[in-house]
Design an enzyme around this catalytic site. Structure first.
Site, PDB file in Angstrom:
ATOM      1  CB  CYS A  83      -0.928  -0.001   1.194  1.00  0.00           C
ATOM      2  SG  CYS A  83      -1.907  -1.494   1.325  1.00  0.00           S
ATOM      3  CG  HIS A 125      -3.347   3.183   2.296  1.00  0.00           C
ATOM      4  ND1 HIS A 125      -3.866   2.792   1.082  1.00  0.00           N
ATOM      5  CD2 HIS A 125      -3.310   2.072   3.075  1.00  0.00           C
ATOM      6  CE1 HIS A 125      -4.122   1.489   1.126  1.00  0.00           C
ATOM      7  NE2 HIS A 125      -3.792   1.038   2.323  1.00  0.00           N
ATOM      8  CG  ASN A 183      -6.714  -1.306   1.424  1.00  0.00           C
ATOM      9  OD1 ASN A 183      -6.057  -0.814   0.512  1.00  0.00           O
ATOM     10  ND2 ASN A 183      -6.160  -1.819   2.509  1.00  0.00           N
TER      11      ASN A 183
HETATM   12  N1  ACO Z   1     -17.892  -9.635   9.639  1.00  0.00           N
HETATM   13  C1  ACO Z   1     -18.312  -9.913  10.875  1.00  0.00           C
HETATM   14  N2  ACO Z   1     -17.484 -10.189  11.894  1.00  0.00           N
HETATM   15  C2  ACO Z   1     -16.172 -10.163  11.647  1.00  0.00           C
HETATM   16  C3  ACO Z   1     -15.653  -9.879  10.365  1.00  0.00           C
HETATM   17  C4  ACO Z   1     -16.584  -9.606   9.345  1.00  0.00           C
HETATM   18  N3  ACO Z   1     -16.200  -9.314   8.079  1.00  0.00           N
HETATM   19  N4  ACO Z   1     -14.310  -9.920  10.415  1.00  0.00           N
HETATM   20  C5  ACO Z   1     -13.978 -10.213  11.672  1.00  0.00           C
HETATM   21  N5  ACO Z   1     -15.105 -10.365  12.418  1.00  0.00           N
HETATM   22  C6  ACO Z   1     -15.193 -10.712  13.839  1.00  0.00           C
HETATM   23  C7  ACO Z   1     -13.927 -11.338  14.369  1.00  0.00           C
HETATM   24  O1  ACO Z   1     -13.945 -12.732  14.126  1.00  0.00           O
HETATM   25  C8  ACO Z   1     -14.000 -11.003  15.844  1.00  0.00           C
HETATM   26  O2  ACO Z   1     -14.860 -11.916  16.457  1.00  0.00           O
HETATM   27  P1  ACO Z   1     -14.577 -12.435  17.958  1.00  0.00           P
HETATM   28  O3  ACO Z   1     -14.632 -11.212  18.820  1.00  0.00           O
HETATM   29  O4  ACO Z   1     -15.678 -13.404  18.187  1.00  0.00           O
HETATM   30  O5  ACO Z   1     -13.209 -13.057  17.906  1.00  0.00           O
HETATM   31  C9  ACO Z   1     -14.698  -9.645  15.875  1.00  0.00           C
HETATM   32  O6  ACO Z   1     -15.329  -9.512  14.586  1.00  0.00           O
HETATM   33  C10 ACO Z   1     -13.736  -8.483  16.082  1.00  0.00           C
HETATM   34  O7  ACO Z   1     -12.629  -8.635  15.191  1.00  0.00           O
HETATM   35  P2  ACO Z   1     -11.405  -7.668  15.269  1.00  0.00           P
HETATM   36  O8  ACO Z   1     -10.339  -8.182  14.359  1.00  0.00           O
HETATM   37  O9  ACO Z   1     -11.066  -7.338  16.685  1.00  0.00           O
HETATM   38  O10 ACO Z   1     -12.033  -6.348  14.609  1.00  0.00           O
HETATM   39  P3  ACO Z   1     -11.361  -4.954  14.449  1.00  0.00           P
HETATM   40  O11 ACO Z   1     -12.219  -3.932  15.081  1.00  0.00           O
HETATM   41  O12 ACO Z   1      -9.893  -4.960  14.775  1.00  0.00           O
HETATM   42  O13 ACO Z   1     -11.483  -4.724  12.867  1.00  0.00           O
HETATM   43  C11 ACO Z   1     -10.147  -4.825  10.863  1.00  0.00           C
HETATM   44  C12 ACO Z   1     -10.832  -5.623  11.989  1.00  0.00           C
HETATM   45  C13 ACO Z   1     -11.216  -4.097  10.098  1.00  0.00           C
HETATM   46  C14 ACO Z   1      -9.435  -5.819   9.961  1.00  0.00           C
HETATM   47  C15 ACO Z   1      -9.162  -3.823  11.481  1.00  0.00           C
HETATM   48  O14 ACO Z   1      -8.320  -4.450  12.401  1.00  0.00           O
HETATM   49  C16 ACO Z   1      -8.313  -3.161  10.431  1.00  0.00           C
HETATM   50  O15 ACO Z   1      -8.789  -2.400   9.617  1.00  0.00           O
HETATM   51  N6  ACO Z   1      -6.999  -3.393  10.475  1.00  0.00           N
HETATM   52  C17 ACO Z   1      -6.100  -2.822   9.512  1.00  0.00           C
HETATM   53  C18 ACO Z   1      -6.271  -3.514   8.202  1.00  0.00           C
HETATM   54  C19 ACO Z   1      -5.414  -2.888   7.152  1.00  0.00           C
HETATM   55  O16 ACO Z   1      -5.309  -1.690   7.070  1.00  0.00           O
HETATM   56  N7  ACO Z   1      -4.808  -3.692   6.373  1.00  0.00           N
HETATM   57  C20 ACO Z   1      -4.000  -3.215   5.300  1.00  0.00           C
HETATM   58  C21 ACO Z   1      -3.938  -4.307   4.341  1.00  0.00           C
HETATM   59  S1  ACO Z   1      -3.615  -3.708   2.759  1.00  0.00           S
HETATM   60  C22 ACO Z   1      -2.551  -4.726   1.895  1.00  0.00           C
HETATM   61  O17 ACO Z   1      -1.494  -4.955   2.326  1.00  0.00           O
HETATM   62  C23 ACO Z   1      -3.006  -5.224   0.572  1.00  0.00           C
END
Ligand code: ACO
Length: 335
Positions: free
Chosen positions: A120, A259, A290
């Site tokens: 990214c 980003h 994203n």
């Molecule tokens: N729908 C419903 N529930 C979900 C989903 C979904 N799509 N995804 C995860 N959950 C659940 C999890 O299993 C978890 O359940 P649990 O509490 O029973 O274990 C709960 O929701 C909370 O999950 P968290 O991971 O704690 O959620 P969080 O608030 O951290 O959000 C997210 C997750 C959106 C991925 C966040 O951490 C994030 O945006 N991180 C950065 C991601 C990013 O920027 N990545 C860059 C990648 S780009 C690249 O390199 C190509």
């Protein structure tokens, strides 16, 4: 190479373009494929929908479309381009470089080019690279493109990641200039955090095999929570540094183009910075998700189309991504 009036050659953005595939995939559509729902996705990420490329539509096609629009915006002909850098983590093939396919499609008969892999952060690293080439006097006109078909490396069985990504492309034309356009830049990586975000297979470490397929190693792997925290810290620190290096304050910034990973990350970064920056943040991740290396140029070009960026505006861009990698650049738009 033209001699500049004070002897120093600067680099400046002269045009921008973008492309997004037609097909819209909504949160409700995703809820039919994995166990998720619109409310969870919107409140956790800010994303409502994303674009998905056709099976026969590739990163090079999207890159070419975005580049064509950028060239038209800059009033530059394809054969004036000296350098094409395509930032992508989803190239059409490992080689030849996507940049070569774009060169051919556009008819940039005098250009050399290559792909740049920095997830990214790739677009900002590509812009930094092109700036260096221009300031050295070796290149006069560069096409800097971010393009991704992330749908091809998305594990559509994993709700933690599949809701995040989309396909698209953005491009800018950067040219030698008598007035500074790229005002400051700062790039960094921390390979100790390489495991946080990766696509483990397809390279030489895990060549394709029945085992890599069974282990789903040809898809994005991510520690979401850790990535979130690192992203906020590095983007805020980098923003402070590049604004200061440009001799500006946050009050001088007309638009911030972060980003487009997650709205909560953007809000947390803005909250850490001086002044009321959130209203100055351009956000289109609600509609595109994203798009990794494409996210910043897609946002820049859309912002210009919507009248949110005008010539001489000071624009702050910050990114983070797999690597861990990050970067920040402040520009004066079309100086
Ligand atoms: N729908 C419903 N529930 C979900 C989903 C979904 N799509 N995804 C995860 N959950 C659940 C999890 O299993 C978890 O359940 P649990 O509490 O029973 O274990 C709960 O929701 C909370 O999950 P968290 O991971 O704690 O959620 P969080 O608030 O951290 O959000 C997210 C997750 C959106 C991925 C966040 O951490 C994030 O945006 N991180 C950065 C991601 C990013 O920027 N990545 C860059 C990648 S780009 C690249 O390199 C190509």
């Amino acid at each position: 190479m033209h001699a500049m009036s004070n002897g120093k050659i600067y680099a400046a953005i002269r045009g921008a373009g973008h492309y997004a595939p037609e097909r819209v995939l909504t949160n409700d559509d995703l809820a039919k494929v994995v166990e998720t729902n619109d409310e969870w996705i919107r409140t956790r990420t800010g994303i409502s929908q994303r674009r998905i490329a056709r099976p026969d539509e590739y990163t090079s096609d999207m890159a070419t479309a975005a580049a064509r629009m950028a060239l038209a915006d800059a009033g530059v002909a394809p054969d004036e381009v000296d350098l094409i850098v395509v930032a992508t983590c989803t190239p059409d093939m490992i080689f030849p470089a996507t940049a070569c396919l774009v060169q051919n499609a556009l008819g940039c008969t005098h250009a050399y080019g290559f792909d740049l892999s920095s997830a990214c952060s790739g677009f900002l690293m590509a812009l930094e690279t092109a700036t260096g080439a221009i300031e050295s006097g070796r290149v006069r006109t560069a096409l800097v493109i971010g393009a991704e078909k992330l749908s091809s490396i998305t594990d559509w069985t994993k709700r933690e990641t599949c809701v995040l990504f989309g396909d698209g492309a953005g491009a800018v034309v950067v040219q030698a200039s008598e007035r500074p356009g790229i005002l400051s830049s700062q790039m960094g990586v921390d390979g100790a955090l390489a495991d946080m975000l990766s696509l483990p297979a397809s390279g030489c470490r895990h060549p394709a095999s029945e085992q890599t397929l069974a282990d789903r190693l040809h898809y994005v792997h991510m520690s979401g929570g850790k990535t979130f925290k690192s992203a906020v810290r590095v983007m805020a620190d980098t923003a402070v540094q590049v604004v200061r290096d440009a001799g500006l304050t946050f009050d001088d910034i007309d638009l911030m183009v972060p980003h487009q990973a997650n709205l909560r990350i953007i809000e947390a970064v803005a909250a850490r910075l001086e002044g009321d920056l959130l209203p100055k943040c351009f956000v289109n991740l609600d509609r595109f998700g994203n798009t990794s290396g494409a996210s910043i140029p897609l946002a820049l070009s859309e912002a210009q189309t919507l009248g949110r960026i005008k010539p001489h505006d000071k624009v702050l861009m910050v990114a983070f991504g797999g690597g861990l990698s990050w970067g920040g650049i402040v520009v004066e738009w079309k100086p």
